[in-house]
Design a protein around this motif. Sequence first.
Motif, mmCIF file in Angstrom:
data_model
loop_
_atom_site.group_PDB
_atom_site.id
_atom_site.type_symbol
_atom_site.label_atom_id
_atom_site.label_comp_id
_atom_site.label_asym_id
_atom_site.label_seq_id
_atom_site.Cartn_x
_atom_site.Cartn_y
_atom_site.Cartn_z
ATOM 1 N N PRO A 296 -15.140 12.261 -7.364
ATOM 2 C CA PRO A 296 -14.984 13.726 -7.449
ATOM 3 C C PRO A 296 -13.583 14.155 -6.994
ATOM 4 C CG PRO A 296 -17.024 13.124 -6.322
ATOM 5 C CD PRO A 296 -16.247 11.857 -6.499
ATOM 6 N N ALA A 297 -12.935 14.964 -7.793
ATOM 7 C CA ALA A 297 -11.569 15.409 -7.508
ATOM 8 C C ALA A 297 -11.474 16.049 -6.126
ATOM 9 C CB ALA A 297 -11.113 16.393 -8.579
ATOM 10 N N ALA A 298 -10.424 15.698 -5.405
ATOM 11 C CA ALA A 298 -10.107 16.257 -4.087
ATOM 12 C C ALA A 298 -11.189 15.996 -3.040
ATOM 13 C CB ALA A 298 -9.811 17.747 -4.181
ATOM 14 N N SER A 299 -12.074 15.049 -3.287
ATOM 15 C CA SER A 299 -13.130 14.722 -2.331
ATOM 16 C C SER A 299 -12.651 13.605 -1.402
ATOM 17 C CB SER A 299 -14.387 14.273 -3.087
ATOM 18 O OG SER A 299 -15.396 13.905 -2.181
ATOM 19 N N LEU A 300 -12.561 13.912 -0.112
ATOM 20 C CA LEU A 300 -12.133 12.937 0.891
ATOM 21 C C LEU A 300 -13.318 12.559 1.768
ATOM 22 C CD1 LEU A 300 -8.773 14.588 2.030
ATOM 23 C CD2 LEU A 300 -9.113 12.823 0.288
ATOM 24 N N LEU A 301 -13.306 11.329 2.271
ATOM 25 C CA LEU A 301 -14.351 10.874 3.186
ATOM 26 C C LEU A 301 -13.822 10.853 4.610
ATOM 27 C CD1 LEU A 301 -15.940 7.782 1.395
ATOM 28 C CD2 LEU A 301 -17.034 9.978 1.862
ATOM 29 N N PRO A 302 -14.660 11.239 5.572
ATOM 30 C CA PRO A 302 -14.250 11.066 6.968
ATOM 31 C C PRO A 302 -14.298 9.580 7.327
ATOM 32 C CG PRO A 302 -16.535 11.770 6.868
ATOM 33 C CD PRO A 302 -16.004 11.793 5.456
ATOM 34 N N ARG A 303 -13.577 9.198 8.345
ATOM 35 C CA ARG A 303 -13.640 7.810 8.822
ATOM 36 C C ARG A 303 -14.970 7.599 9.541
ATOM 37 N NH1 ARG A 303 -7.555 7.008 11.214
ATOM 38 N NH2 ARG A 303 -6.549 6.886 9.173
ATOM 39 N N GLU A 304 -15.667 6.526 9.154
ATOM 40 C CA GLU A 304 -16.946 6.170 9.769
ATOM 41 C C GLU A 304 -16.894 4.676 10.093
ATOM 42 O OE1 GLU A 304 -20.245 8.930 7.741
ATOM 43 O OE2 GLU A 304 -19.331 7.482 6.369
ATOM 44 N N ASN A 305 -16.690 4.348 11.355
ATOM 45 C CA ASN A 305 -16.557 2.945 11.760
ATOM 46 C C ASN A 305 -15.485 2.253 10.930
ATOM 47 O OD1 ASN A 305 -18.732 3.167 13.652
ATOM 48 N ND2 ASN A 305 -20.132 3.044 11.929
ATOM 49 N N ALA A 306 -14.427 2.975 10.589
ATOM 50 C CA ALA A 306 -13.388 2.486 9.685
ATOM 51 C C ALA A 306 -12.668 1.271 10.272
ATOM 52 C CB ALA A 306 -12.389 3.605 9.393
ATOM 53 N N VAL A 307 -12.337 0.337 9.391
ATOM 54 C CA VAL A 307 -11.641 -0.882 9.797
ATOM 55 C C VAL A 307 -10.438 -1.107 8.889
ATOM 56 C CG1 VAL A 307 -13.711 -1.970 10.764
ATOM 57 C CG2 VAL A 307 -13.110 -2.384 8.389
ATOM 58 N N GLY A 308 -9.450 -1.787 9.423
ATOM 59 C CA GLY A 308 -8.265 -2.137 8.662
ATOM 60 C C GLY A 308 -8.166 -3.627 8.392
ATOM 61 N N ILE B 209 -17.214 -5.031 2.288
ATOM 62 C CA ILE B 209 -16.770 -4.131 1.230
ATOM 63 C C ILE B 209 -16.528 -2.771 1.865
ATOM 64 C CG2 ILE B 209 -17.356 -3.035 -0.960
ATOM 65 C CD1 ILE B 209 -19.145 -5.488 -1.536
ATOM 66 N N LEU B 210 -15.303 -2.274 1.707
ATOM 67 C CA LEU B 210 -14.923 -0.989 2.276
ATOM 68 C C LEU B 210 -14.811 0.057 1.172
ATOM 69 C CD1 LEU B 210 -11.958 -2.092 4.610
ATOM 70 C CD2 LEU B 210 -14.423 -2.095 5.103
ATOM 71 N N LEU B 211 -15.166 1.283 1.529
ATOM 72 C CA LEU B 211 -14.964 2.432 0.657
ATOM 73 C C LEU B 211 -13.866 3.283 1.270
ATOM 74 C CD1 LEU B 211 -15.738 4.288 -1.718
ATOM 75 C CD2 LEU B 211 -17.543 5.236 -0.268
ATOM 76 N N TYR B 212 -12.863 3.591 0.466
ATOM 77 C CA TYR B 212 -11.759 4.424 0.939
ATOM 78 C C TYR B 212 -11.602 5.614 0.011
ATOM 79 C CZ TYR B 212 -7.217 6.174 2.197
ATOM 80 O OH TYR B 212 -6.209 7.007 2.591
ATOM 81 N N ALA B 213 -11.548 6.797 0.606
ATOM 82 C CA ALA B 213 -11.221 8.022 -0.132
ATOM 83 C C ALA B 213 -10.510 8.939 0.844
ATOM 84 C CB ALA B 213 -12.470 8.674 -0.703
ATOM 85 N N GLY B 214 -9.262 8.591 1.131
ATOM 86 C CA GLY B 214 -8.457 9.345 2.079
ATOM 87 C C GLY B 214 -7.232 9.928 1.414
ATOM 88 N N GLN B 215 -6.328 10.423 2.246
ATOM 89 C CA GLN B 215 -5.139 11.106 1.741
ATOM 90 C C GLN B 215 -4.006 10.166 1.343
ATOM 91 O OE1 GLN B 215 -4.008 14.680 4.021
ATOM 92 N NE2 GLN B 215 -5.634 14.030 5.429
ATOM 93 N N TYR C 191 -12.117 -11.270 0.770
ATOM 94 C CA TYR C 191 -12.638 -12.625 0.576
ATOM 95 C C TYR C 191 -11.991 -13.616 1.539
ATOM 96 C CZ TYR C 191 -8.529 -13.746 -2.348
ATOM 97 O OH TYR C 191 -7.259 -13.969 -2.827
ATOM 98 N N GLY C 192 -11.038 -13.173 2.322
ATOM 99 C CA GLY C 192 -10.346 -14.011 3.299
ATOM 100 C C GLY C 192 -9.607 -13.097 4.255
ATOM 101 N N GLN C 193 -8.479 -13.581 4.788
ATOM 102 C CA GLN C 193 -7.710 -12.791 5.740
ATOM 103 C C GLN C 193 -7.142 -11.560 5.044
ATOM 104 O OE1 GLN C 193 -4.753 -14.989 7.859
ATOM 105 N NE2 GLN C 193 -4.029 -13.207 8.964
ATOM 106 N N THR C 194 -7.521 -10.396 5.529
ATOM 107 C CA THR C 194 -7.181 -9.133 4.880
ATOM 108 C C THR C 194 -6.694 -8.118 5.905
ATOM 109 O OG1 THR C 194 -8.857 -9.511 3.176
ATOM 110 C CG2 THR C 194 -8.119 -7.233 3.474
ATOM 111 N N ARG C 195 -5.636 -7.429 5.545
ATOM 112 C CA ARG C 195 -5.157 -6.254 6.286
ATOM 113 C C ARG C 195 -5.028 -5.149 5.245
ATOM 114 N NH1 ARG C 195 -2.355 -10.422 8.701
ATOM 115 N NH2 ARG C 195 -2.829 -10.661 10.902
ATOM 116 N N PHE C 196 -5.996 -4.253 5.227
ATOM 117 C CA PHE C 196 -6.084 -3.210 4.215
ATOM 118 C C PHE C 196 -4.821 -2.348 4.245
ATOM 119 C CE2 PHE C 196 -8.916 0.580 2.753
ATOM 120 C CZ PHE C 196 -8.452 0.453 1.464
ATOM 121 N N ALA C 197 -4.168 -2.212 3.089
ATOM 122 C CA ALA C 197 -2.926 -1.448 3.014
ATOM 123 C C ALA C 197 -2.685 -0.954 1.597
ATOM 124 C CB ALA C 197 -1.751 -2.320 3.459
ATOM 125 N N SER C 198 -1.754 -0.030 1.495
ATOM 126 C CA SER C 198 -1.273 0.450 0.207
ATOM 127 C C SER C 198 0.247 0.436 0.253
ATOM 128 C CB SER C 198 -1.780 1.877 -0.058
ATOM 129 O OG SER C 198 -1.084 2.808 0.752
#
Length: 142
Positions: free
Chosen positions: A57-69, A76-82, A92-99
């Motif tokens: 959904p357009a412009a729909s953001l999720l609050p952080r809930e036990n969020a991990v990096g 499996i992580l769901l991200y819908a932030g700014q 599937y292995g060593q991961t540091r979530f980033a963009s």
Amino acid sequence: MNATVSIGTSTFRASIASPRASASWDALARLLPYAGTVLHARWSGEAIWSPLRTIWPAASLLPRENAVGEPRPGQILLYAGQDSEPELLLAYGQTRFASGFGPLLGNPVLTIVDRLDELASVGRSILENGAGTLRIELNSNS
């Protein structure tokens, strides 16, 4: 409650990581059954991701809930932030979530509970061979 996660021809059992009443789980449940593309997560290490921009959904953001990096293999992580587009990230292995903008935190929604060695092989195959398919659905006996 359990789910089935299929990546290409490989199928995995997954358990719900967040309480059913959470905003993240509710948002994911509205997308199920989900069918989309999965790509290698070039910024995040040993992970694959599925962009949700066409169905989120357009412009729909999720609050952080036990969020991990730094999710564990199988998370499996769901991200819908700014800071990036909406997505599912599957470690599937060593991961540091980033963009491209820097580190991200995602909300754990599912955890693959079996055959993590095969999940790693699938992830490496996507790295070497390109995009694959992803399907997530609730089990009918859940």
